[in-house]
Design a protein around this motif. Structure first.
Motif, PDB file in Angstrom:
ATOM      1  N   SER A   1     -22.726 -21.248  65.389  1.00 34.26           N
ATOM      2  CA  SER A   1     -23.177 -22.540  64.862  1.00 34.26           C
ATOM      3  C   SER A   1     -21.978 -23.423  64.546  1.00 34.26           C
ATOM      4  CB  SER A   1     -23.989 -22.368  63.581  1.00 34.26           C
ATOM      5  OG  SER A   1     -25.131 -21.610  63.839  1.00 34.26           O
ATOM      6  N   ARG A   2     -20.964 -22.810  63.978  1.00 31.10           N
ATOM      7  CA  ARG A   2     -19.758 -23.570  63.637  1.00 31.10           C
ATOM      8  C   ARG A   2     -19.105 -24.118  64.900  1.00 31.10           C
ATOM      9  NH1 ARG A   2     -15.395 -23.729  59.735  1.00 31.10           N
ATOM     10  NH2 ARG A   2     -13.612 -24.512  60.886  1.00 31.10           N
ATOM     11  N   ALA A   3     -18.968 -23.236  65.898  1.00 32.38           N
ATOM     12  CA  ALA A   3     -18.343 -23.667  67.151  1.00 32.38           C
ATOM     13  C   ALA A   3     -19.171 -24.783  67.796  1.00 32.38           C
ATOM     14  CB  ALA A   3     -18.201 -22.478  68.094  1.00 32.38           C
ATOM     15  N   PHE A   4     -20.474 -24.652  67.682  1.00 30.08           N
ATOM     16  CA  PHE A   4     -21.379 -25.671  68.227  1.00 30.08           C
ATOM     17  C   PHE A   4     -21.110 -27.025  67.572  1.00 30.08           C
ATOM     18  CE2 PHE A   4     -25.220 -28.107  68.650  1.00 30.08           C
ATOM     19  CZ  PHE A   4     -25.760 -27.741  69.879  1.00 30.08           C
ATOM     20  N   ARG A   5     -20.971 -26.976  66.253  1.00 31.17           N
ATOM     21  CA  ARG A   5     -20.695 -28.203  65.496  1.00 31.17           C
ATOM     22  C   ARG A   5     -19.376 -28.834  65.929  1.00 31.17           C
ATOM     23  NH1 ARG A   5     -22.825 -25.853  61.162  1.00 31.17           N
ATOM     24  NH2 ARG A   5     -20.845 -24.974  60.477  1.00 31.17           N
ATOM     25  N   GLU A   6     -18.383 -27.977  66.136  1.00 35.48           N
ATOM     26  CA  GLU A   6     -17.078 -28.486  66.566  1.00 35.48           C
ATOM     27  C   GLU A   6     -17.205 -29.134  67.937  1.00 35.48           C
ATOM     28  OE1 GLU A   6     -15.106 -28.394  64.301  1.00 35.48           O
ATOM     29  OE2 GLU A   6     -14.570 -26.430  63.481  1.00 35.48           O
ATOM     30  N   PHE A   7     -18.009 -28.522  68.786  1.00 34.82           N
ATOM     31  CA  PHE A   7     -18.100 -28.938  70.180  1.00 34.82           C
ATOM     32  C   PHE A   7     -18.911 -30.216  70.337  1.00 34.82           C
ATOM     33  CE2 PHE A   7     -19.415 -28.604  74.624  1.00 34.82           C
ATOM     34  CZ  PHE A   7     -18.253 -28.145  75.237  1.00 34.82           C
ATOM     35  N   PHE A   8     -20.055 -30.261  69.671  1.00 30.98           N
ATOM     36  CA  PHE A   8     -20.976 -31.391  69.871  1.00 30.98           C
ATOM     37  C   PHE A   8     -20.969 -32.399  68.720  1.00 30.98           C
ATOM     38  CE2 PHE A   8     -23.225 -28.163  72.553  1.00 30.98           C
ATOM     39  CZ  PHE A   8     -23.207 -28.862  73.741  1.00 30.98           C
ATOM     40  N   ARG A   9     -20.272 -32.062  67.635  1.00 25.65           N
ATOM     41  CA  ARG A   9     -20.326 -32.896  66.429  1.00 25.65           C
ATOM     42  C   ARG A   9     -21.762 -33.075  65.945  1.00 25.65           C
ATOM     43  NH1 ARG A   9     -14.784 -35.179  65.500  1.00 25.65           N
ATOM     44  NH2 ARG A   9     -13.748 -34.052  67.160  1.00 25.65           N
ATOM     45  N   GLN A  10     -22.569 -32.101  66.141  1.00 24.66           N
ATOM     46  CA  GLN A  10     -23.918 -32.089  65.564  1.00 24.66           C
ATOM     47  C   GLN A  10     -24.325 -30.642  65.338  1.00 24.66           C
ATOM     48  OE1 GLN A  10     -27.320 -32.318  68.479  1.00 24.66           O
ATOM     49  NE2 GLN A  10     -25.880 -33.600  69.594  1.00 24.66           N
ATOM     50  N   ASP A  11     -25.321 -30.449  64.488  1.00 27.09           N
ATOM     51  CA  ASP A  11     -25.751 -29.090  64.185  1.00 27.09           C
ATOM     52  C   ASP A  11     -26.763 -28.601  65.207  1.00 27.09           C
ATOM     53  OD1 ASP A  11     -24.377 -28.286  61.864  1.00 27.09           O
ATOM     54  OD2 ASP A  11     -25.535 -29.772  60.723  1.00 27.09           O
ATOM     55  N   PRO A  12     -26.725 -27.330  65.543  1.00 25.57           N
ATOM     56  CA  PRO A  12     -27.817 -26.772  66.347  1.00 25.57           C
ATOM     57  C   PRO A  12     -29.053 -26.612  65.462  1.00 25.57           C
ATOM     58  CG  PRO A  12     -26.318 -25.036  65.682  1.00 25.57           C
ATOM     59  CD  PRO A  12     -25.731 -26.324  65.164  1.00 25.57           C
ATOM     60  N   VAL A  13     -30.220 -26.567  66.081  1.00 32.28           N
ATOM     61  CA  VAL A  13     -31.440 -26.336  65.298  1.00 32.28           C
ATOM     62  C   VAL A  13     -31.497 -24.874  64.862  1.00 32.28           C
ATOM     63  CG1 VAL A  13     -33.971 -26.422  65.318  1.00 32.28           C
ATOM     64  CG2 VAL A  13     -32.630 -28.150  66.565  1.00 32.28           C
ATOM     65  N   ALA A  14     -31.214 -23.997  65.802  1.00 29.25           N
ATOM     66  CA  ALA A  14     -31.244 -22.575  65.468  1.00 29.25           C
ATOM     67  C   ALA A  14     -30.356 -21.793  66.424  1.00 29.25           C
ATOM     68  CB  ALA A  14     -32.677 -22.044  65.544  1.00 29.25           C
ATOM     69  N   VAL A  15     -29.700 -20.758  65.891  1.00 31.85           N
ATOM     70  CA  VAL A  15     -28.891 -19.861  66.720  1.00 31.85           C
ATOM     71  C   VAL A  15     -29.219 -18.428  66.312  1.00 31.85           C
ATOM     72  CG1 VAL A  15     -26.576 -19.122  67.374  1.00 31.85           C
ATOM     73  CG2 VAL A  15     -26.982 -21.522  66.811  1.00 31.85           C
ATOM     74  N   PHE A  16     -29.473 -17.595  67.306  1.00 35.54           N
ATOM     75  CA  PHE A  16     -29.673 -16.167  67.042  1.00 35.54           C
ATOM     76  C   PHE A  16     -28.836 -15.401  68.050  1.00 35.54           C
ATOM     77  CE2 PHE A  16     -33.634 -18.460  66.254  1.00 35.54           C
ATOM     78  CZ  PHE A  16     -33.903 -18.137  64.934  1.00 35.54           C
ATOM     79  N   THR A  17     -28.460 -14.184  67.691  1.00 35.21           N
ATOM     80  CA  THR A  17     -27.768 -13.356  68.678  1.00 35.21           C
ATOM     81  C   THR A  17     -28.536 -12.060  68.866  1.00 35.21           C
ATOM     82  OG1 THR A  17     -26.395 -12.100  67.157  1.00 35.21           O
ATOM     83  CG2 THR A  17     -25.542 -14.234  67.884  1.00 35.21           C
ATOM     84  N   GLY A  18     -28.213 -11.383  69.929  1.00 39.05           N
ATOM     85  CA  GLY A  18     -28.836 -10.103  70.192  1.00 39.05           C
ATOM     86  C   GLY A  18     -27.999  -9.359  71.205  1.00 39.05           C
ATOM     87  N   VAL A  19     -28.490  -8.220  71.613  1.00 42.08           N
ATOM     88  CA  VAL A  19     -27.782  -7.462  72.632  1.00 42.08           C
ATOM     89  C   VAL A  19     -28.830  -6.863  73.556  1.00 42.08           C
ATOM     90  CG1 VAL A  19     -27.665  -5.384  71.210  1.00 42.08           C
ATOM     91  CG2 VAL A  19     -26.005  -5.710  73.027  1.00 42.08           C
ATOM     92  N   ARG A  20     -28.437  -6.694  74.794  1.00 44.91           N
ATOM     93  CA  ARG A  20     -29.377  -6.207  75.791  1.00 44.91           C
ATOM     94  C   ARG A  20     -28.647  -5.133  76.582  1.00 44.91           C
ATOM     95  NH1 ARG A  20     -33.344  -8.890  79.726  1.00 44.91           N
ATOM     96  NH2 ARG A  20     -32.620  -8.161  81.744  1.00 44.91           N
TER      97      ARG A  20
END
Lengths: 958, 252
Positions: A101-120
Motif C-alpha cells: 500500500s505504501r509503495a502504491f501511494r508512492e507510485f500513484f500519489r493516491q491510496d489503493p482501495v484494498a490490498v491483500f497478499t497470498g501465496v499459491r
C-alpha cells in the motif's frame, strides 16, 4: 479495478520450492517432485489496468528472477495441474500488504482501495486427498484461509459498520450457576468467588456492569495480569509415600515468602528497580543501567507457532522499551521446550513438534532480526510431555541512562497511544492464557492468535529512543495482554483516567467500544505526555511515519472513565479494580516418592557416548542459532557460537554496553525439567547454579549477578501441581539467598495442561532461570574452546553419584532418583576462586559442566578448538559409593567446570584452589583424538574429534 | 571536522549505529538521517560527500529485499543522486544497503544508472544465515579499497537474501569490466552467489555494495575467536574500507 497479480519465480528449483518438497517428504507426503510457488497480490484501486500493470512490473517483482502475470479478479487463470491458494483471514495482520500500500501511494500519489497478499503453490495433477494433506501442512486455519483448486476472493471481505448501543450485563439477581455461566459465555475466566465479588460491588452501586466494565475486571483480575497463584495464601503439606502428612505449613504467598523475600534480604544497592516496572533494572556503571525481562508466550504458540513466538518476542521487547522511560534493547534471549521432533503420533488438534520448532524459530528470527536486536543466548529442551504445550520463553535486555529508570504519572498528563492501528486481534488473550487448552481451543480461541509487524515496532522504537531524554513524557508502558484496558488501567491505578475510545485509530470499521478497549493488537504503547509537549511528541512520531494519538488524559479522581462518541460506557473505581480481587487459600501437596535408579550396563562406551552427544538436548543447536542475527549492533564480544570455526557453544553470551568502555554484560540461563520430575526444589538449585556458573565461566563477576524466574507449570488449582510449585519456590529462595543473587523480575505461565478426553496432561513443571552478570573488564572474557596443544585440563568442583534426571539415564528411558544437589557454600567458594584466576588472565578456556556431564563438556571444547585431548577419570574429584566409569563420566553434579591452563600457570592455578576439589585430569594432545581413560587406567572411550563433531552437529541439519 | 557522511535511515534500518561508529573510527563526520528528511529537501544530500546505506530490513524486506527503498530512491531522489555522483561523491551499501543499490539499478550500472541488471535473491539454504566469511579482495585501486592491505578480509554475513544473480551475459560483462570487488573465499560462500560474488562496484568505482558487514568487524572484540589472539580494542582490517573512502575524498 480489481486485479490479482501472480508473481512467479522463473526457477522452479528455488529454495522455497525445494524446501516445500523436502518439508512435505518429512511429513510423509510423497510423490511431489516440483512445486511452483507463486506470490499473490490482490489489488483494488482507481488506476486503469494498464497503469496497474505498470505498477506491478515496476514494484511487485524482481525482474531478474521473477515474472508477473495479471488477471482481472473475476477471471483467474485455470491451469492443467493442481494448486492450492492460501491467504490471511480477514483482520489478520498482513505486513506485506501494508508495505505494498505504501509503495502504491508512492507510485500513484493516491491510496489503493484494498490490498491483500497470498501465496499459491502449483503442483502436477494430484488427487484431492494428497492436496488436503499438503494444504494442512502449509497453512494454519486459525489465521489463514486455504483453498484447493479454487481461488481466493479476498475483496469480498468487508468489515461491517458498527452502530453504538450500550450493553449491560444482567448480574445483580443471578444465582451461582448463572454467574459461572456468564463467566464462561463471556470468556472471563473468573471463578465463582470472583464473580460474586463483582456482583457484590455492583449491588452496592445499585446497577449492572456494562460489558466493558465486566471485561476490564476480568482482564485485570486474570491470572496472566495478577499472578493470583503467586499472591494467594497456600496451605502446604508434605506427604510420605504411604500418604501420611509429614509437615504442614501456611504460606502467605509464594511471591512474598520466597521470591521477593530473597531479593529484600539481599538488599543489593545496585538493584535500581525490581518487581515494579515492566522489567527489572540494575546498575551497569556510574551513568547507565541495564534492564532484563523474560516472558512466555506458550498458549498462543501452541496454536500458531510462528505468530505466537513472533508476538511473544515483540511483546517482551516492548516491555524493555516501556521500562522506566524506555531502554534501548541490546540483546534477546530465547528458550524453548518442545516434544522431540521425531515424535510419531501427536494428539488431535496438536501441531507436530517438528513443524512447531521450525515455525517458532522462524517467528523469533523474524521479529528479532528485523528489530535489529541480536539474539545471543538460549536453550532448547526436549521432552514428550511438551507435545501439546510447547514452551516459548523470550527475553530482552535493555540499556538506559540512570536518569530514565523512574516513571510517574501526574493528573493532567495526556494519554498518547503510539504505533499500530487497533483491530480485533488477540481479543481475550489475557484471559485465554489463564485457561487450559482443549481440542476445541483451536477454534474457540482463534481471535487470541495473531502475528506481528516488527517494522512497525522498529519505527516507533527509533523515535522513542530519540526523544526519551528530552523530558516530554513522564511515563510509558507496553500495550500488551489486555490492550488499552491493561496499559491505561495500570498507569491510572493511583490517579484515574478518562479515555475517548472513538479517538483510537482503527484498522477497519466495525469494532465495538469494548473491542477497542480490550483489543491486543500488537505494536502499540501508551505514553503519559506532559500537556505542554503533546504537539512535539505527536510530530516527532509523525516525522517517521508513526501514528501518535492523544486518546484521553490522567485525572486525579481515582476513577477510570471511558466515553464512546460522547456516551459514558464505563465508570469504575480504580481501587476496586486493582484491590477488589478476592484471593482464596489454595491447597498444595507434595508427595515424597523414591524412584528407582538402576545404572544401565554399557557395552560399547564409545557408542553410548556418541548417542548422548547426538541426543536432542545435547546436540549442537547451530541450525537454530545461525538463523538469528547475533551480532547486529556490533556489541557482541562472546557470540553464541565462537572459535576459529565458529562451532563452539558459549556458556554465556557477552555483550558490551558501549564500545568505548570495558564493561560488558554476560547472559546465561538454567533449565532442566527432568530434575524437577524428581524434585523441583533441587531443580531450582540446579537452574540457579547453572545460570550463575555460565556467567562465571566466561568471566562474569559472581558478586554482580541478578536473576529472573519464569515458572511454567500445570494447573495450580490441583494440589499436586501446586505442591511442586511450592517446592520450586522454596528452592528459589534458598539458592538465591545462598548465592547472593537477587531476583529482579519474573513471570509465570500456569495451566499448561492439555485435556484429552478425560485425561489432563500437564507439562513437567519447568523453571527457567535467566542470569545477567557484569563483566568488569571485557579484555578478560574467557571462551570455551581449547586454545592450544599440550596444555593442562582441570576439573573444578566435586563430582558425586548424581545421575538422577541425567541425559545418560534418559537414553535408557530411566529418570532416576539421585538428582544433582547444589552445595551452595562450596559453589560460592569455587566461583570466587575461578573468577580470581580469570582476572589474573591464566584461564585459556573454561566450559561449564552440565547436561551430559564431563565428557560432553570436553567434547564441545575439543570440537570448538579442533584440538584433541586426554582425560583420566581416575583423577576426577569424586564423592559417593557407586564409583564407576559411567557414574563419574555422566554425573551431572552441579558447580563444576572444565578448565584449560598453560603449563606455566600450573602452580598458580593449583594454589588458587588449594583445599578445594580441583584436580588435573588431563591435557590437550598433539593429534585429534578424544581419549578417556577409565578408573582402572583402561581406554574407556577413543574417538576422533572430527567424528564426534559430525555426530554432535548433524542432529539438526535440516 | 572530517568528511561529512550521510547514513540513510528508514523504517526497518537497523545497522545505522554501528555504521556511524565505524565511520567515526575512520575519522569521518557522520550524520544519521531519515529518508523523510531527505525527501523533503533532497539538496541536503549535496552537503555530504559520502552516502552510506546501512543494513537492516527496510520496509520489512517485503516484496523483495531492499525493493521499496530502491523505489523511493528512484522516484524521489534520482536527480540529486546523479548530481551527488557527478560531484565525485561516494556511495556505500552494506547488506540491505547493497540490496537497495542493486534493486535501484545503481549497481552494477554497466549500462547506466537506474537500470536493473542483477539481483540478490534468497540464499540457497532458504534460511537466514549469520556466520563469518572470508573475502578475497579483487580490486585495491578503488576509492573504497585503496588502503586495503590484508590478503583476505574476515567479516560476518547476516542475511536471508544475499545470493548474487544476474544473466550469464551480465555476469560475464561484470568480470570483463572488472567490477567484482569482493569474492567469498576459502569455501565460505554462504548463499550460493554466482562466482562467489560478495561485493561489486559501479564502472566509476564510486559506488560499492557488499553483503558482508565490515562495520561489524572493525575492532577485535567483534571477532568470534579474538580470545588470546588480538586485543579487544585493536582496529581490524575491514575498517580500511571506511578509511579508504574518507582518505580518497580528503585527497580529491
Amino acid at each position: 479495478m480489481r486485479i490479482r497479480v501472480h508473481v512467479i519465480h522463473r526457477d522452479p528449483g528455488s529454495p522455497a520450492s525445494r524446501e516445500i518438497v523436502s518439508y512435505l517428504k518429512g511429513f510423509g507426503v510423497e510423490g511431489i517432485d516440483s512445486v511452483r510457488r507463486v506470490r499473490l497480490v490482490f489489488l483494488e484501486a482507481g488506476p486503469s489496468l494498464e497503469e496497474l500493470e505498470a505498477f506491478a512490473e515496476k514494484v511487485l517483482l524482481d525482474p531478474v528472477v521473477e515474472s508477473v502475470f495479471i488477471y482481472p479478479d473475476d477471471s483467474p487463470p485455470v491451469i492443467e495441474g493442481s494448486w492450492v491458494e492460501i491467504g490471511y483471514l480477514p483482520g489478520v495482520m498482513d505486513p506485506e500488504a501494508i508495505t505494498i500500500s505504501r509503495a502504491f501511494r508512492e507510485f500513484f500519489r493516491q491510496d489503493p482501495v484494498a490490498v491483500f497478499t497470498g501465496v499459491r503453490y502449483e503442483f502436477p495433477p494430484l488427487d484431492k486427498g494428497v492436496l488436503n494433506a499438503v494444504l494442512s501442512q502449509l497453512y494454519n486455519p486459525l489465521i489463514q484461509i486455504g483453498v484447493i483448486n479454487d481461488f481466493l476472493h479476498p475483496f469480498h471481505q468487508r468489515s461491517p459498520g458498527y452502530e453504538f448501543s450500550l450493553r449491560e450485563v444482567e448480574l445483580l439477581e443471578k444465582g451461582d450457576e448463572e454467574l459461572l455461566q456468564i463467566s464462561k459465555d463471556w470468556m472471563l475466566s473468573l471463578n465463582l468467588r470472583e464473580m460474586k465479588a463483582v456482583q457484590e460491588h455492583y449491588r452496592k452501586l445499585g446497577r449492572n456492569p456494562t460489558d466493558v466494565e465486566l471485561e476490564t475486571i476480568a482482564q485485570t483480575w486474570s491470572e496472566h495480569c495478577q499472578h493470583k497463584t503467586f499472591k494467594s495464601p497456600i496451605l502446604y503439606r508434605e506427604v510420605s509415600e504411604e500418604g501420611d502428612v509429614v509437615t504442614e505449613e501456611r504460606i502467605s504467598s509464594l511471591f512474598k515468602d520466597y521470591i521477593m523475600k530473597a531479593t529484600k534480604e539481599l538488599d543489593k544497592p545496585w538493584c535500581l528497580s525490581v518487581f515494579k516496572d515492566n522489567a527489572g533494572v540494575v546498575e551497569f556503571d556510574s551513568d547507565w543501567a541495564v534492564c532484563f525481562k523474560v516472558e512466555t508466550h506458550n498458549h498462543p504458540s501452541a496454536l500458531e507457532p510462528f505468530g505466537g513466538a513472533n508476538t511473544g518476542l515483540g511483546g517482551v521487547i516492548r516491555d524493555v522499551l516501556g521500562c522506566g522511560l524506555g531502554a534501548k534493547p541490546i540483546a534477546n534471549t530465547d528458550v524453548f521446550c518442545f516434544a522431540p521432533p521425531d515424535t510419531k503420533e501427536v494428539p488431535e488438534g496438536v501441531i507436530h513438534p517438528r513443524r512447531m520448532m521450525r515455525e517458532v524459530v522462524a517467528g523469533v528470527r523474524d521479529y528479532g532480526n528485523k528489530m535489529g536486536i541480536p539474539t545471543v543466548n538460549g536453550a532448547i529442551f526436549f521432552d514428550p510431555d511438551f507435545c501439546a504445550n510447547p514452551l516459548v520463553y523470550c527475553g530482552t535486555v535493555g540499556l538506559m541512562p540512570k536518569g530514565a529508570v523512574e516513571k510517574e504519572i501526574r493528573p493532567g498528563d495526556k494519554i498518547v497511544l503510539i504505533g499500530g492501528r487497533t483491530g480485533r486481534d488477540g481479543i481475550h488473550g489475557a484471559t485465554f492464557s489463564s485457561a487450559e487448552l482443549t481440542e476445541e481451543s483451536q477454534y474457540s480461541c482463534a481471535s487470541a492468535v495473531q502475528i506481528g509487524n516488527p517494522i512497525e515496532e522498529k519505527k516507533f522504537a527509533d523515535v522513542l529512543l530519540k526523544i526519551r531524554d528530552k523530558g516530554w513524557y513522564r511515563a510509558i508502558t507496553d500495550c500488551g495482554a489486555g490492550g488499552l484496558s491493561s496499559a491505561v488501567g495500570e498507569m491510572a491505578r493511583d490517579v484515574g483516567a478518562v479515555v475517548y475510545l472513538e479517538k483510537v485509530p482503527l484498522k477497519y470499521s466495525g469494532l465495538s467500544y469494548t473491542e477497542i478497549w480490550i483489543s491486543e493488537s500488537q505494536e502499540r504503547m501508551v505514553l503519559a505526555v506532559k500537556p505542554e509537549y503533546l504537539e512535539d511528541v505527536v510530530s516527532a512520531f509523525a516525522e517517521e511515519d508513526v501514528l501518535a494519538t492523544c486518546i484521553g488524559e490522567f485525572t486525579g479522581d481515582r476513577r477510570l472513565r471511558l466515553y464512546y462518541d460522547g456516551a459514558l460506557v464505563m465508570e469504575m473505581d480504580v481501587d476496586f479494580l486493582h484491590g477488589g480481587l478476592p484471593l482464596e487459600e489454595k491447597l498444595a501437596v507434595w508427595t515424597w516418592v523414591k524412584k528407582e535408579e538402576p545404572v544401565p550396563d554399557v557395552e560399547d562406551p564409545s557408542k553410548t557416548f556418541r548417542q548422548v552427544l547426538s541426543s536432542y538436548n545435547i546436540a549442537s543447536k547451530e541450525w537454530v542459532i545461525r538463523q538469528y542475527d547475533h551480532e547486529v549492533q556490533g556489541r557482541s564480544a562472546l557470540k553464541p557460537l565462537c572459535g576459529p570455526r565458529q562451532v563452539a557453544p558459549s556458556d554465556s553470551a557477552v555483550i558490551r554496553g558501549h564500545l568505548h568502555s570495558k564493561k560488558g554484560i554476560a547472559l546465561g540461563c538454567g533449565i532442566n525439567p527432568w530434575y524437577g520430575r524428581i524434585d523441583p526444589y533441587w531443580m531450582a538449585g540446579a537452574c540457579i547454579d547453572e545460570a550463575i556458573r555460565q556467567i562465571v565461566a566466561v568471566g562474569g563477576n559472581p558478586d554482580r549477578i541478578s536473576i529472573l524466574d519464569n515458572f511454567c507449570w500445570g494447573n495450580p488449582d490441583k494440589p499436586d501441581r501446586l505442591g511442586g510449585l511450592v517446592r520450586a519456590s522454596k528452592g528459589c529462595y534458598d539458592f538465591a539467598l545462598g548465592f547472593g543473587v537477587p531476583f529482579i523480575s519474573g513471570k509465570d505461565s500456569l495451566y499448561n495442561e492439555f485435556l484429552k478426553g478425560n485425561e489432563s496432561i500437564p507439562i513437567p513443571g519447568t523453571l527457567l532461570i535467566s542470569g545477567m552478570g557484569m563483566i568488569d573488564d571485557i579484555s578478560k572474557v574467557v571462551s570455551p574452546y581449547l586454545k592450544r596443544r599440550d596444555t593442562l585440563l582441570y576439573v573444578v568442583g566435586l563430582t558425586r553419584d548424581e545421575l538422577g534426571g541425567s541425559a545418560f539415564l534418559n537414553l535408557f528411558g530411566v529418570l532416576g532418583n539421585s538428582v544433582p544437589r547444589t552445595d551452595v557454600s562450596l559453589a560460592r567458594e569455587l566461583y570466587k576462586r575461578l573468577h580470581l584466576a580469570v582476572r589474573e588472565g591464566i584461564v585459556l578456556a573454561c566450559h561449564d559442566i552440565s547436561d551430559g556431564g564431563i565428557g560432553v563438556a570436553l567434547a564441545e571444547m575439543c570440537i570448538g578448538g579442533g584440538i584433541g585431548a586426554e582425560l583420566f577419570l581416575n583423577n576426577v574429584p569424586f564423592e559417593g559409593d557407586r564409583r564407576s566409569n559411567e557414574v563419574v563420566f555422566y554425573s551431572e553434579s552441579q558447580s563444576r567446570f572444565l578448565v584449560e591452563i598453560d603449563r606455566k600457570h600450573k602452580g598458580r592455578f593449583e594454589k588458587l584452589f588449594e583445599g578445594l576439589p580441583c584436580e588435573l585430569v588431563g591435557r590437550t594432545s598433539e593429534g585429534k583424538s578424544f581419549v578417556v581413560y577409565g578408573l582402572e587406567g583402561e581406554e574407556y572411550i577413543v574417538e576422533d574429534v572430527k567424528n564426534l563433531e559430525r555426530v554432535w552437529r548433524s542432529r539438526f541439519r535440516w | 571536522m572530517g568528511i561529512r557522511a550521510l547514513v540513510l535511515r528508514t523504517a526497518g534500518t537497523n545497522c545505522d549505529e554501528e555504521t556511524v561508529y565505524a565511520l567515526r573510527l575512520a575519522d569521518a563526520n557522520p550524520d544519521s538521517l531519515h529518508i523523510n528528511q531527505l525527501r523533503r529537501d533532497p539538496a541536503v544530500l549535496l552537503d555530504y560527500r559520502m552516502l552510506v546505506i546501512p543494513g537492516g530490513f527496510s520496509y520489512g524486506d517485503d516484496i523483495s529485499a531492499g525493493k521499496v527503498l530502491a523505489l523511493e530512491l528512484e522516484l524521489f531522489l534520482k536527480n540529486v543522486l546523479l548530481e551527488f555522483l557527478d560531484r565525485g561523491g561516494l556511495i556505500l551499501g552494506i547488506c540491505n544497503g547493497f540490496q537497495v543499490l542493486v534493486k535501484a539499478g545503481l549497481l552494477p550500472a554497466m549500462s547506466g544508472y537506474f537500470t536493473v541488471e542483477a539481483s540478490l535473491v534468497e540464499n540457497d539454504s532458504g534460511l537466514f544465515v549469520d556466520r563469518w566469511v572470508e573475502l578475497e579482495v579483487c580490486r585495491r585501486d578503488l576509492p573504497w579499497t585503496h588502503l586495503l592491505t590484508a590478503d583476505r578480509l574476515r567479516m560476518p554475513v547476516a542475511h536471508a537474501e544475499g545470493k548474487f544473480v544476474a544473466s550469464e551475459n551480465a555476469i560475464h560483462q561484470l568480470s570483463l569490466s572488472n567490477q567484482v570487488v569482493f569474492r567469498y573465499a576459502g569455501g565460505t560462500n554462504p548463499n550460493g552467489s554466482y562466482q562467489d560474488i560478495a561485493g561489486i562496484c559501479d564502472p566509476s568505482g564510486q559506488i560499492l555494495g557488499l553483503m558482508p558487514h565490515p562495520e561489524r568487524a572493525v575492532i577485535g572484540s567483534q571477532y568470534p575467536d579474538w580470545f588470546g589472539r588480538v586485543p579487544y580494542n585493536r582496529f581490524m582490517p575491514p575498517l580500511d574500507i571506511f578509511r579508504s573512502g574518507v582518505k580518497w575524498l580528503e585527497k580529491s
